[in-house]
Design a protein around this motif. Structure first.
Motif, PDB file in Angstrom:
ATOM      1  N   LYS A   7     -31.911  11.728 -52.087  1.00 51.00           N
ATOM      2  CA  LYS A   7     -31.528  10.350 -52.331  1.00 51.00           C
ATOM      3  C   LYS A   7     -30.518   9.969 -51.260  1.00 51.00           C
ATOM      4  N   VAL A   8     -31.007   9.278 -50.237  1.00 55.57           N
ATOM      5  CA  VAL A   8     -30.238   9.058 -49.017  1.00 55.57           C
ATOM      6  C   VAL A   8     -28.914   8.347 -49.290  1.00 55.57           C
ATOM      7  N   GLU A   9     -28.963   7.276 -50.055  1.00 59.31           N
ATOM      8  CA  GLU A   9     -27.734   6.509 -50.281  1.00 59.31           C
ATOM      9  C   GLU A   9     -26.678   7.343 -51.013  1.00 59.31           C
ATOM     10  N   GLU A  10     -27.093   8.050 -52.047  1.00 57.61           N
ATOM     11  CA  GLU A  10     -26.163   8.887 -52.797  1.00 57.61           C
ATOM     12  C   GLU A  10     -25.602   9.990 -51.905  1.00 57.61           C
ATOM     13  N   PHE A  11     -26.510  10.579 -51.094  1.00 55.63           N
ATOM     14  CA  PHE A  11     -26.100  11.632 -50.167  1.00 55.63           C
ATOM     15  C   PHE A  11     -25.056  11.121 -49.178  1.00 55.63           C
ATOM     16  N   GLN A  12     -25.303   9.960 -48.593  1.00 57.45           N
ATOM     17  CA  GLN A  12     -24.379   9.403 -47.608  1.00 57.45           C
ATOM     18  C   GLN A  12     -23.025   9.070 -48.238  1.00 57.45           C
ATOM     19  N   ASN A  13     -23.039   8.613 -49.470  1.00 58.01           N
ATOM     20  CA  ASN A  13     -21.772   8.318 -50.164  1.00 58.01           C
ATOM     21  C   ASN A  13     -20.944   9.594 -50.369  1.00 58.01           C
ATOM     22  N   LEU A  14     -21.651  10.684 -50.696  1.00 63.70           N
ATOM     23  CA  LEU A  14     -20.956  11.957 -50.887  1.00 63.70           C
ATOM     24  C   LEU A  14     -20.379  12.481 -49.572  1.00 63.70           C
ATOM     25  N   VAL A  15     -21.121  12.256 -48.487  1.00 68.08           N
ATOM     26  CA  VAL A  15     -20.629  12.669 -47.170  1.00 68.08           C
ATOM     27  C   VAL A  15     -19.368  11.885 -46.800  1.00 68.08           C
TER      28      VAL A  15
ATOM     29  N   VAL B  94     -17.131  19.243 -52.021  1.00 70.38           N
ATOM     30  CA  VAL B  94     -17.967  20.288 -51.421  1.00 70.38           C
ATOM     31  C   VAL B  94     -19.034  20.752 -52.410  1.00 70.38           C
ATOM     32  N   LYS B  95     -18.648  20.970 -53.662  1.00 72.03           N
ATOM     33  CA  LYS B  95     -19.596  21.435 -54.678  1.00 72.03           C
ATOM     34  C   LYS B  95     -20.710  20.429 -54.911  1.00 72.03           C
ATOM     35  N   LYS B  96     -20.355  19.145 -54.968  1.00 71.02           N
ATOM     36  CA  LYS B  96     -21.368  18.110 -55.209  1.00 71.02           C
ATOM     37  C   LYS B  96     -22.380  18.047 -54.071  1.00 71.02           C
ATOM     38  N   LEU B  97     -21.885  18.095 -52.831  1.00 73.43           N
ATOM     39  CA  LEU B  97     -22.796  18.056 -51.683  1.00 73.43           C
ATOM     40  C   LEU B  97     -23.651  19.312 -51.612  1.00 73.43           C
ATOM     41  N   HIS B  98     -23.024  20.436 -51.839  1.00 71.60           N
ATOM     42  CA  HIS B  98     -23.745  21.706 -51.784  1.00 71.60           C
ATOM     43  C   HIS B  98     -24.874  21.711 -52.811  1.00 71.60           C
ATOM     44  N   SER B  99     -24.580  21.243 -54.016  1.00 74.95           N
ATOM     45  CA  SER B  99     -25.580  21.187 -55.070  1.00 74.95           C
ATOM     46  C   SER B  99     -26.714  20.235 -54.717  1.00 74.95           C
ATOM     47  N   MET B 100     -26.387  19.087 -54.144  1.00 78.21           N
ATOM     48  CA  MET B 100     -27.419  18.110 -53.783  1.00 78.21           C
ATOM     49  C   MET B 100     -28.335  18.651 -52.699  1.00 78.21           C
TER      50      MET B 100
END
Length: 346
Positions: free
Chosen positions: A280-288, A264-270
């Protein structure tokens, strides 16, 4: 026993010969009673060894706690089976012991209800995460704003939840003080076996409940330390487990929930750092994907532990109801001294 169906005349015993087992002090037990006692204690020792993890990361995980609650269920069922095999009439039991048992069982039911409340709050938080995951399926700014709000909702839900287990320390301390129960029946070999067994049940129940209470409260204040006499066959296994748990580190996190918080913290920060569209779409999708996986793992773990807590609640409740039923049947008993019937008040 519920986990051991071998007849008394078997020749091989995985934990040693029960007929050489150390028995309650001052007792002269028959071979049947020695066998029943050793079978119960060996089964308990085996369960305790299964809880002694080689990895610190396993302690305070929901899967470990579910395994611990499963052991409690099996142990209490084993006691019920042993009592039936002892054929020890309830009328022979000391009234002080009966009152003590009924008082303890009520407290265990209350503790189970509080554990269920903690788990229910975690499940409620999952609904917030599902909303966040729905919004995270899109990279549009509007949806990401809603997702960020949902992630904030998860953090607030976790930080503001009300814990009911913080008040358990006095209850657990009181139960610990009652480990030395009065005798079921003076000079009764069967009674001494039952007391020997009940001591083990109380120790393991108290310890596991204290571990769960500490985990939910985020503090080791409820954690009990119990020294076990070596007259019990399960003493070494318990001591190793207690040492294993006490050395596991912090009681401020639950393993699966901690992993969820990190995602949650990583996504919230991004999201907050990329509201200008530079995501950064790919990184974002991996975090999701990671968040979805952790959310599903947390839900399954909470559900599994909830079922084990519910099962333990029903095991304790059924044992209590069975005892009360037997007491009602024995309300009117024959007074051998006068030859008259007398009523026993419950």
């Amino acid at each position: 026993m519920s986990r051991s169906q071998e007849p008394p005349h078997r020749l091989f015993f995985p934990f040693g010969n029960p007929f050489r087992a150390r028995t309650p002090k001052g007792s002269k037990l028959s071979s049947k009673l020695v066998f029943l006692l050793a079978t119960f204690e060996d089964s308990l020792a085996e369960g305790l060894r299964k809880l002694t993890s080689k990895s610190e990361n396993d302690i305070l995980s929901f899967s470990w706690m579910a395994l611990a609650m499963k052991l409690l269920c099996e142990t209490h069922v084993d006691v019920k089976t042993l009592i039936e095999e002892l054929e020890l009439p309830v009328s022979d039991w000391d009234e002080k012991w009966l009152d003590e048992y009924l008082d303890i069982s009520v407290k265990l039911l209350d503790i189970c209800n509080d554990f269920s409340s903690e788990l229910s709050q975690l499940n409620q938080g999952h609904l917030v995460l599902r909303c966040a995951l729905h919004n995270l399926a899109s990279t549009s700014l509007n949806q990401l704003v809603h997702a960020c709000s949902s992630l904030d909702g998860w953090n607030q839900h976790i930080s503001n939840r009300t814990s009911r287990v913080k008040s358990h320390s006095p209850i657990l301390d009181r139960l610990k003080g009652s480990l030395d129960l009065p005798k079921v029946q003076k000079n009764s070999a069967k009674g001494k076996v039952l007391m020997h067994v009940m001591y083990g049940v109380k120790v393991v129940t108290l310890f596991i409940c204290s571990v769960l209470a500490s985990a939910f409260a985020g503090s080791s204040v409820s954690l009990l330390s119990i020294n076990i006499p070596d007259t019990y066959r399960w003493a070494q296994a318990f001591t190793e487990l207690q040492k294993n748990v006490n050395s596991s580190g912090s009681f401020t996190v639950l393993r699966e929930r901690d992993a969820m918080d990190e995602s949650v913290k990583k996504l919230h920060s991004m999201i907050q750092g990329n509201v200008d569209g530079g995501m950064k779409v790919e990184e974002f999708q991996n975090l999701v994907v990671d968040l979805g996986r952790e959310a599903e793992k947390l839900t399954q773990s909470v559900d599994h532990l909830t079922k084990q807590v519910d099962e333990f609640f029903h095991v304790v409740l059924s044992g209590r109801d069975a005892l009360l039923s037997n007491l009602r049947e024995s309300e009117t008993v024959l007074d051998q001294g006068s030859g008259e019937l007398r009523t026993r008040h419950l």
